[in-house]
Design an enzyme around this catalytic site. Structure first.
Site, PDB file in Angstrom:
ATOM      1  N   ASP A 479       0.829  -1.206   0.000  1.00 14.43           N
ATOM      2  CA  ASP A 479       0.000   0.000   0.000  1.00 14.43           C
ATOM      3  C   ASP A 479       0.865   1.258   0.000  1.00 14.43           C
ATOM      4  O   ASP A 479       2.055   1.219   0.339  1.00 14.43           O
ATOM      5  CB  ASP A 479      -0.896  -0.039   1.255  1.00 14.43           C
ATOM      6  CG  ASP A 479      -2.188   0.733   1.083  1.00 14.43           C
ATOM      7  OD1 ASP A 479      -2.320   1.468   0.083  1.00 14.43           O
ATOM      8  OD2 ASP A 479      -3.067   0.602   1.956  1.00 14.43           O
ATOM      9  N   ASP A 541     -10.535   2.077  -3.578  1.00 13.72           N
ATOM     10  CA  ASP A 541     -11.096   1.881  -2.239  1.00 13.72           C
ATOM     11  C   ASP A 541     -12.613   1.917  -2.289  1.00 13.72           C
ATOM     12  O   ASP A 541     -13.277   1.632  -1.290  1.00 13.72           O
ATOM     13  CB  ASP A 541     -10.599   2.977  -1.296  1.00 13.72           C
ATOM     14  CG  ASP A 541      -9.261   2.609  -0.695  1.00 13.72           C
ATOM     15  OD1 ASP A 541      -8.779   1.496  -0.961  1.00 13.72           O
ATOM     16  OD2 ASP A 541      -8.699   3.436   0.043  1.00 13.72           O
TER      17      ASP A 541
HETATM   18  C1  DGJ Z   1      -5.846   1.922   1.885  1.00 11.94           C
HETATM   19  C2  DGJ Z   1      -6.156   0.717   1.070  1.00 11.94           C
HETATM   20  O1  DGJ Z   1      -6.585   1.078  -0.198  1.00 11.94           O
HETATM   21  C3  DGJ Z   1      -7.172  -0.131   1.794  1.00 11.94           C
HETATM   22  O2  DGJ Z   1      -7.560  -1.221   0.996  1.00 11.94           O
HETATM   23  C4  DGJ Z   1      -6.578  -0.591   3.085  1.00 11.94           C
HETATM   24  O3  DGJ Z   1      -5.499  -1.440   2.841  1.00 11.94           O
HETATM   25  C5  DGJ Z   1      -6.139   0.608   3.887  1.00 11.94           C
HETATM   26  N1  DGJ Z   1      -5.293   1.494   3.144  1.00 11.94           N
HETATM   27  C6  DGJ Z   1      -5.419   0.179   5.143  1.00 11.94           C
HETATM   28  O4  DGJ Z   1      -4.929   1.226   5.842  1.00 11.94           O
END
Ligand code: DGJ
Length: 731
Positions: A479, A541
């Protein structure tokens, strides 16, 4: 094929359907002659090179020819300041303050196959006979610099790649202020410009505008390719649609600040330039060093956007992604992020994983919150050691338990970041990227680690490796949740990306069996360069199925379904609060790299049985979804209905997804969907309920009969419905 007219110094690159022609101009620089539908080769194309008759106002570049002004010629890699007033591809500051360069043709080389770039990801050829590369050497003798422009042409793909490399052979330090991967001058401006623009949770929406006089550009200044603009543009004819028309598409294999620009000049010539963003960029080119641009992938289609898409999908799947996962079906995962957020312990995780395994999931992904003291997003990034309060037996313990449940373990990291509230920050505050004595902006309570420093990369390599080994980890979600600010130097964003590539290269080499998925608050760094290291990306997301129709539709223009993480999540949806049936959520997520992201423990037996069936369906058709041809049929950007189709390479199977966003009553007959890319002579069975030949399905189409929707009671909303049609060859 490549043809070279030695006498006129013309180069004609001929791919399957396109011709790309350029020459050496009278002044020794490169001129551009043609890019478009394949044309026959001939002895000379010099008649393409029109002498301008533009009256007064001409500034002649050559004393002996008052009509030779660069402003009026189409060029291949234009430079700054000598009679061309348009934006250049190259600008180099010299010690005497001059920014003028004059790169003249020196020689050319044809190389079998394709060389890899130094420290930068690129598409590749596995065999020398897959294509060839043409390398043009240009020299500026005053500053003693060599410029290499390389064109690689794939024999069986409609793809030409370009990149530029400059070598400083002189004594003085030069400063590169602008160094594009490529530039092309199109003869007129009768085109549209298509781009994929968006924002966090609204990534890669399709935007189309007509080219206008002046400059139109998209770019990123965020230190990442960004959710706001994807490093992709297409120049299309005005009448181009999904199935017809000309497309010139450009995709930059780069994850940092980029620019894609079209300048339409006063004669309607359209100059496309694309490469590293020159805004806030400079690079010291010391004597005896070189600088290389990222690769630009150029795809030509004379059959609309779907054909462009198929070229990109095949290329990225087969000649960008590397290693074990290239041709391997990807596991169906369940991720605990939207199920638990930070609130979990080993028991909870094992319960979710064990329930999931029973339903057919193959991989359990432990997301954020397993390390340091991280119980919310205010701390611990950088402290990559297990939180023993949550996982008393460490990753080893968890992975052993999951092994017994017969499900693999995947793990989340955000390696590039550091929290102020962390052990690492206390020990190494100077590892934070920023400007001394200046305020540091916070993004999600975190700073960026300075990946330009080798010791930072070494630390991350060690920490990540330790955890991967301890937990027997088979998948990593990488991430990255904030963009770059307070950038110390003009070369920092590019050096950072080179550092990131170096770290990824080391890790993916050391752990060749691990499947890596990249993520940047969802799709904030969904680009081909990331796919080179990590063959799948978390698309967004935003997990709402209806929102995903647009996001996945737009993303699919360039990126294959196998690379697009798509999860079924809980209702009400955590981003939109929308309630969509489990059925629709699955039917949207199927058209991606399928997974789940919810607390499966809450499901009733009946729901679990449904989940099992959806998983079985995906498994039975996984190869088709992940390796078939994807065709867009009806766009969510244009109406209430969406349709898309996957067809197996041998055309023996296909799956149509059809979605009605808002319920319609007594709707018109134009709900007919004409399929594409089937075999016209094959008889297909459709959902085992009726049979039709390919030609009928493509010309008459599938007509949707609407269920009765009036004067009757419905328990659930009729909005947000999806249907799937499976086609199988009968004979
Ligand atoms: C952002 C990501 O896109 C999510 O899927 C998740 O992993 C969160 N960060 C976790 O902090």
């Amino acid at each position: 094929m490549i043809y070279i007219n030695e006498k006129n110094k013309e180069f004609h690159i001929q791919s399957k359907n396109a011709s790309y022609i350029f020459n050496v101009m009278k002044n020794g620089q490169l001129g551009h002659l043609y890019y478009g539908e394949k044309i026959k080769h001939r002895e000379s194309f010099s008649h393409f090179f029109k002498k301008p008759d533009k009256g007064i106002g001409i500034i002649a570049h050559l004393k002996e020819d008052s009509a030779f002004s660069l402003e009026y010629y189409k060029q291949e890699y234009p430079s700054y300041g000598t009679s061309d007033f348009r934006k250049p591809a190259i600008k180099i500051l010299q010690e005497n303050g001059s920014r003028i360069t004059d790169f003249k043709f020196d020689s050319y080389k044809i190389i079998k196959g394709k060389k890899s770039l130094n420290g930068l990801p690129s598409t590749y050829m596995e065999e020398e006979n897959e294509g060839y590369s043409l390398e043009i050497k240009l020299v500026d003798s005053l500053i003693n610099c060599n410029l290499f422009l390389t064109y690689a042409c794939f024999n069986n793909r409609e793809v030409i790649t370009r990149n530029a490399r400059i070598e400083n052979k002189g004594q003085e330090k030069l400063i590169i202020e602008n160094f594009m991967s490529a530039s092309i001058d199109f003869p007129d401006s009768d085109y549209n410009l298509l781009q994929l623009s968006g924002a966090w949770a609204r990534e890669r929406n399709i935007k189309i505008r007509s080219l206008e006089k002046g400059i139109q550009y998209i770019d990123s200044t965020r230190g990442a390719s960004s959710a706001q603009q994807n490093p992709f543009v297409a120049i299309t004819s005005k009448n181009t649609n999904e199935h017809n028309g000309e497309v010139f598409a450009f995709s930059l294999v780069y994850s940092g600040n980029f620019i894609a620009q079209v300048e339409v000049d006063h004669f309607d010539v359209s100059r496309l330039t694309m490469g590293i963003n020159h805004f806030d960029f400079a690079w010291d080119l010391e004597p005896n060093t070189e600088f290389q641009s990222p690769e630009l992938v150029m795809v030509y289609s004379n059959q609309g956007l779907n054909s462009m898409t198929n070229t990109f999908h095949d290329l990225f799947r087969e000649r960008l992604v590397r290693g074990l996962w290239k041709y391997k079906e990807r596991p169906i995962l369940i991720n605990n992020w939207e199920a638990t957020y930070f609130d979990f312990d080993e028991d909870k995780l094992v319960e979710i994983a064990s329930e999931s395994a029973k339903l057919g999931f193959e991989l359990f992904v432990l997301d954020d919150g397993w390390f340091g003291k991280r119980n919310d997003d205010t701390s611990s990034l950088g402290d990559w050691f297990v939180n023993k309060e949550k996982l008393p037996k460490g990753l080893e313990g968890l992975s052993d338990k999951l092994k017994n449940e017969n499900i693999k373990l995947g793990l989340w990291f955000e390696p590039e970041m550091i929290s102020e509230n962390s052990k690492l920050f206390k020990e190494k505050p100077h590892w934070v990227l920023g400007v001394n004595n200046r305020n540091l902006s916070l993004g999600r309570n975190q700073y960026i680690l300075d990946l330009t420093k080798v010791e930072v990369r070494d630390y991350l390599f060690e920490q990540i490796s330790k955890n991967l080994l301890a937990g027997n980890i088979s998948y990593v979600k990488w991430d990255m949740n904030r963009n770059m600010t307070e950038i110390p130097y003009k070369d920092t964003p590019h050096k950072y990306i080179l550092g990131l590539y170096d770290l990824l290269e080391r890790l993916t080499k050391a752990f060749p069996n691990v499947l890596f998925e990249s993520c940047a608050s969802g799709g904030g760094r969904f680009d081909p360069a990331m796919l080179y290291y990590m063959p799948q990306t978390w698309t967004s997301d935003n997990t709402d199925a209806i929102e995903r129709l647009k996001i996945q539709y737009g993303t699919s223009l360039v990126y294959p379904l196998i690379s697009m993480g798509a999860h079924v999540s809980a209702i009400p949806n955590h981003q939109t609060a929308r309630i969509c049936s489990l059925d629709t959520r699955n039917k949207v997520a199927f058209f991606g790299n399928f997974g789940y992201e919810l607390d499966i423990r809450n499901y009733t037996i009946e729901e679990k049985n449904q989940v099992r069936e959806y998983i079985n369906f995906y498994k039975q058709n996984r190869n088709l979804f992940q390796f078939g041809n994807f065709i867009r049929l009806k766009s969510p950007f244009e109406g209430n209905n969406v349709a898309w189709l996957c067809v197996s390479k041998n055309k023996e199977e296909a799956i149509l997804g059809y979605y009605e966003i808002l319920a319609e009553v007594n709707s018109s007959y134009n709900k007919r969907i004409k399929l594409k890319n089937l075999d016209e002579n094959t008889l297909y069975s459709i959902n085992n309920s009726y049979e039709a030949y390919g030609d009928e399905l493509m010309n008459v189409g599938i007509v949707f009969e609407q269920e009765k929707r009036y004067y009757s009671h419905h328990d659930d909303t009729l909005d947000f419905r999806g249907k799937i049609f499976k086609l199988v060859k009968v004979k």
